[in-house]
Design an enzyme around this catalytic site. Sequence first.
Site, PDB file in Angstrom:
ATOM      1  N   TYR A 136       0.052  -3.524  -2.291  1.00 53.93           N
ATOM      2  CA  TYR A 136       1.084  -3.154  -2.792  1.00 53.93           C
ATOM      3  C   TYR A 136       1.488  -1.863  -2.013  1.00 53.93           C
ATOM      4  O   TYR A 136       0.897  -0.791  -2.601  1.00 53.93           O
ATOM      5  CB  TYR A 136       1.074  -3.318  -4.343  1.00 53.93           C
ATOM      6  CG  TYR A 136       2.544  -3.021  -4.915  1.00 53.93           C
ATOM      7  CD1 TYR A 136       3.490  -2.689  -4.257  1.00 53.93           C
ATOM      8  CD2 TYR A 136       2.325  -2.550  -6.152  1.00 53.93           C
ATOM      9  CE1 TYR A 136       4.851  -2.391  -5.006  1.00 53.93           C
ATOM     10  CE2 TYR A 136       3.696  -1.916  -7.075  1.00 53.93           C
ATOM     11  CZ  TYR A 136       4.628  -2.050  -6.465  1.00 53.93           C
ATOM     12  OH  TYR A 136       6.031  -1.763  -6.966  1.00 53.93           O
ATOM     13  N   LYS A 164       2.890  -6.614  -0.368  1.00 57.05           N
ATOM     14  CA  LYS A 164       4.148  -6.466  -1.257  1.00 57.05           C
ATOM     15  C   LYS A 164       4.786  -5.266  -0.616  1.00 57.05           C
ATOM     16  O   LYS A 164       4.213  -4.041  -0.674  1.00 57.05           O
ATOM     17  CB  LYS A 164       3.842  -6.233  -2.766  1.00 57.05           C
ATOM     18  CG  LYS A 164       5.159  -5.924  -3.658  1.00 57.05           C
ATOM     19  CD  LYS A 164       4.943  -5.625  -5.173  1.00 57.05           C
ATOM     20  CE  LYS A 164       6.335  -5.487  -5.772  1.00 57.05           C
ATOM     21  NZ  LYS A 164       6.035  -5.312  -7.117  1.00 57.05           N
TER      22      LYS A 164
END
Length: 305
Positions: A136, A164
């Site tokens: 992420y 992400k």
Amino acid sequence: MTTFDLRGVYPAMTTPFHEDGSIDFDQLQSDVRRLESAGVDGLVPVGSTGESATLTHDEHIEVVEAVVEAVEDVPVIAGSGSNSTHEALELSQRSADAGADALLLISPYYNKPEQAGLVEHYETIADEVDVPQIVYNVPSRTGSNISPETAATLAEHPNIAGYKAASGDLGQISQVVEYTRDEDFAVLSGDDGLTLPVLSVGGVGTISVVANIEPARTGAMVHSALQGDYERARDLHHELGPLCRHLFVETNPIPVKEAMEIRGYGPATLRPPLTRLTEENADEMRRILDDLATEEAVADGGNTA
């Protein structure tokens, strides 16, 4: 390792609290059922939107267990990151043991590792915990950026399944897609306002805040784009635009919790140091939600993949 298709919409779930600050597990499981019935492709508890920074590790695992218990047919991707590799490894293993199908790991925050440190951090966890993992990248919260070259290195690991993207830099996100095209690796939008552009350059879905409020519309937008119907996807992108922008008018998850209270999905209680949405912004949130409620209903519930 169990694998699954990361295409689609994955709401970044909030963690509901009672007025005394304790976790409201009944409301949490109600949210699980509501979102799954709306056709989402998976659920992401205890991430940034879930106020994971204010949960104890035991509470964190209790939330994962409650979501796993309530869900029926979609995967659960548990946030399990930390700025300490040792702590992230422990939390990741406990989350996997609690039934999470996959993990979402934020880059170490505050201590700002170099790119070599990021590779070592993520690969250490991926070597030890045998479930799919999503790295992420959110520089605004962590103070460091996962470069496209580092993402490409991480994509070679069999347990690192996705990325992400929440840098706000569409050029960089496109480069990550370009560098990882030959790997079994999914690039997911982490910024609701950029989900459609990310899909247009090869992203396959979104870990979404707005999907907590408008799961069907978000699903319809994403799956329309994935099926090549960009005209419909653009219409839905613009319908959702005012809400996407207003959900970040104050620090996430302050606005989304207010929106959920307005929609009747439990109180907008937050844990300190977060505070309630200002009255002016709450009034605008009500107006935006009223406008969405009067829009034509989205056909087929969104998830037609």
